[in-house]
Scaffold this motif. Sequence first.
Motif, short mmCIF file in Angstrom:
data_model
loop_
_atom_site.label_atom_id
_atom_site.label_comp_id
_atom_site.label_asym_id
_atom_site.label_seq_id
_atom_site.Cartn_x
_atom_site.Cartn_y
_atom_site.Cartn_z
N UNK A 51 -5.46 7.64 3.06
CA UNK A 51 -4.76 6.85 4.08
C UNK A 51 -3.34 6.65 3.56
N UNK A 52 -2.36 6.96 4.39
CA UNK A 52 -0.96 6.84 3.96
C UNK A 52 -0.23 5.78 4.77
N UNK A 53 0.84 5.26 4.17
CA UNK A 53 1.73 4.30 4.82
C UNK A 53 3.10 4.46 4.17
N UNK A 54 4.17 4.38 4.97
CA UNK A 54 5.51 4.61 4.45
C UNK A 54 5.92 3.60 3.37
N UNK A 55 5.45 2.36 3.46
CA UNK A 55 5.84 1.34 2.48
C UNK A 55 4.78 1.10 1.41
N UNK A 56 3.51 1.18 1.78
CA UNK A 56 2.43 0.84 0.84
C UNK A 56 2.00 2.01 -0.03
N UNK A 57 2.39 3.21 0.32
CA UNK A 57 1.95 4.38 -0.43
C UNK A 57 0.58 4.86 0.06
N UNK A 58 -0.13 5.56 -0.82
CA UNK A 58 -1.42 6.17 -0.46
C UNK A 58 -2.59 5.34 -0.95
N UNK A 59 -3.65 5.37 -0.17
CA UNK A 59 -4.92 4.76 -0.54
C UNK A 59 -5.95 5.88 -0.51
#
Length: 84
Positions: A51-59
């Motif tokens: 799971x990716x997010x521009x601010x949180x990085x990858x999970x």
Amino acid sequence: KGLKPVEDGILARGEATGHMHQVLISKSVKAFANSADPGQLFVEGEGQIVVSHQQHGRLELEPGIWQVNRQRELDLVGERLVQD
């Protein structure tokens, strides 16, 4: 029953920033939305799930079936899904 594929893998999109939580879809990773409840999604992966997010990085998640429940907030107008 009642599940629709989420082809783009987007689990939640930010209201103000446009950022999003997105599953990287592949042959072994799929995402589905519950047509009866827009706040409930499922992710199924035979391999590692990212799971990716521009601010949180990858999970990175282990293979399996994961249920995603988006938070709701209640105000004087009614209930709505929380935006990122």
